[in-house]
Design an enzyme around this catalytic site. Structure first.
Site, PDB file in Angstrom:
ATOM      1  N   ARG A   1     -55.733  18.821 -27.840  1.00 40.94           N
ATOM      2  CA  ARG A   1     -54.290  18.840 -27.579  1.00 40.94           C
ATOM      3  C   ARG A   1     -53.527  19.807 -28.463  1.00 40.94           C
ATOM      4  NH1 ARG A   1     -53.094  12.420 -26.266  1.00 40.94           N
ATOM      5  NH2 ARG A   1     -53.679  12.561 -24.062  1.00 40.94           N
TER       6      ARG A   1
ATOM      7  N   ASP B   1     -49.748  10.006 -29.953  1.00 38.10           N
ATOM      8  CA  ASP B   1     -49.511  10.294 -28.540  1.00 38.10           C
ATOM      9  C   ASP B   1     -48.107  10.830 -28.273  1.00 38.10           C
ATOM     10  OD1 ASP B   1     -52.045   9.628 -27.720  1.00 38.10           O
ATOM     11  OD2 ASP B   1     -51.543   7.574 -27.149  1.00 38.10           O
TER      12      ASP B   1
ATOM     13  N   SER C   1     -60.542   7.448 -34.464  1.00 40.91           N
ATOM     14  CA  SER C   1     -59.781   6.882 -33.367  1.00 40.91           C
ATOM     15  C   SER C   1     -59.703   5.365 -33.497  1.00 40.91           C
ATOM     16  CB  SER C   1     -60.441   7.240 -32.031  1.00 40.91           C
ATOM     17  OG  SER C   1     -59.838   6.517 -30.975  1.00 40.91           O
ATOM     18  N   SER C   2     -58.501   4.828 -33.377  1.00 37.44           N
ATOM     19  CA  SER C   2     -58.319   3.377 -33.490  1.00 37.44           C
ATOM     20  C   SER C   2     -59.057   2.636 -32.376  1.00 37.44           C
ATOM     21  CB  SER C   2     -56.829   3.032 -33.441  1.00 37.44           C
ATOM     22  OG  SER C   2     -56.270   3.422 -32.196  1.00 37.44           O
TER      23      SER C   2
END
Length: 409
Positions: free
Chosen positions: A323, A292, A144-145
């Site tokens: 997700r 996203d 994750s950034s």
């Protein structure tokens, strides 16, 4: 609670004002905690931003971020650097299942005092703030950034700054570039070349005001709405070509799905309309830099009756929900044929099954908003609709302005 959506009639002159970017707002809030003479305009009104703002006011005791992943990552780094703080940082049950070991390990390399309260690698965390003495850290680039951005944001407050070495291919690169750009805007020296990030210390900044651009990921749902419409057109306020947000890639992606974008640099707005272009039979995209957008794009393709192959989605399994699994389950309810792997989703062209369409949201704001545009094609019910408050509290009001009937039950 649930919301029943159906399309009544379009409004030819719809102009919407979408709240400030959550990503920009949250980064600026952390910088404002270091440099109080930084002023922020058009800050996001999202629940995530509110949670972060409240957390930054606390120096001792318990901080509960609930579902706010950005707040968890950013506050972990922030509290670790504040001498004298004693914080129990926790969140919802889902948050306690989301990994944070990579960030904690990096902070430990710098000398932080962080302990796991329950399971190693996951919140809750006990953080004893102290002066961090390290200035070198290495971590994998395909995580994750937000882990990397959290380190970048605290870097100028460290005595000797920070050098970050990223191992492998970087995920969500635009978010790291956004962080770097905001640092530079307030006067921080930040060098980002290949997989090396070097940030120098800065004790104070000049009086600075930054206006946050409206959120591009929030705009995605209205791109989808226009794509699924017969001839809708919308104007979205506070958007420019010169953006820090990677999700502005929407302009190019939805051009392939029949949506034309016109920028008005004077009014700082964009106008969306149908382009009339022939749609592809299948849309293939690498979304490693814009994960996203995956839910919105997949739903748009389903509604348009075309297939899609989306890759670069490895971070979606550790979001508010898994997700990929959630998206597969809800798309299949509507007749879709879907295959997912650890980092991809494949949707075959299929005929919609529209009877009794009830969508679950899995505590995920993007599930609710991604599926809402299907209401242009058939009535749809979405459970737990107020999850949108996490990022876009006025979403349902904005949707109603476009001609969709919104009835809470």
């Amino acid at each position: 609670m649930k919301v029943f959506l159906s399309y009544k009639e379009g409004n030819e002159k719809v102009s919407l004002s979408i709240n400030g970017s959550k990503s920009e707002s949250n980064r600026l809030l952390l910088l404002q905690a270091i440099y109080p003479n930084l002023s922020i305009k058009n800050i996001s009104d999202s629940e995530d931003t509110f949670v972060l703002c409240e957390g930054l006011k606390i120096t001792k005791g318990k901080v509960n971020v609930n579902h706010a992943g950005t707040a968890m990552r950013f506050l972990t780094a922030h509290f670790a650097t504040l001498e004298g703080t004693d914080i129990l940082l926790t969140g919802s049950n889902r948050m306690q299942q989301r990994p944070i070991k990579i960030l904690v390990d990096a902070l430990l390399q710098l000398g932080a005092d962080i302990k796991y309260v329950n399971e190693e690698g996951f919140p809750p965390l006990r953080i004893m703030g102290k002066k961090l003495t390290g200035n070198q850290v290495s971590l994998k680039a395909n995580v994750s950034s937000q882990y990397i951005s959290a380190l970048m944001l605290i870097a100028p407050s460290l005595k000797t700054g920070l050098n970050i070495h990223l191992e492998g291919k970087t995920t969500s690169l635009p978010y790291l570039k956004m962080t770097a750009s905001l640092l530079k805007k307030i006067g921080v020296s930040c060098m980002f070349s290949n997989n090396e990030i070097s940030i120098k210390p800065l004790r104070k900044i000049e009086e600075t005001t930054i206006e946050v651009e409206s959120d591009w990921s929030s705009a995605s749902y209205f791109y989808s709405l226009v794509a699924l419409s017969e001839n809708s057109s919308l104007t979205l306020q506070h958007y420019t070509k010169e953006t820090l947000q990677g999700d502005a890639e929407l302009v190019t992606i939805y051009q392939k799905l029949g949506v034309k974008t016109v920028f008005d640099e004077v009014e700082k707005s964009i106008s969306l309309s149908k382009s009339g272009k022939r749609l592809p039979k299948k849309l293939s995209l690498d979304l490693a830099n814009t994960p996203d957008l995956a839910q919105t794009i997949a739903v748009s393709c389903l509604g348009l009756g075309i297939g899609c192959a989306l890759t670069g989605l490895q971070t979606l399994k550790i979001k508010e929900t898994d997700r990929l699994s959630a998206l597969k389950a809800e798309l299949e309810k509507l007749g879709a044929i879907v295959t997912v792997t650890e980092d991809s989703l494949k949707l075959l062209p299929s005929k919609l099954k529209i009877e009794n369409a009830i969508i679950e949201t899995y505590n995920d704001h993007r599930m609710a908003m991604a599926f809402a545009p299907l209401s242009l094609l058939f009535p749809i019910t979405i459970n737990d609709p107020m999850v949108v408050e996490k990022s876009f509290p006025t979403f349902w009001k904005c949707l109603e302005k476009t001609g969709v009937s919104v009835n809470f039950q």
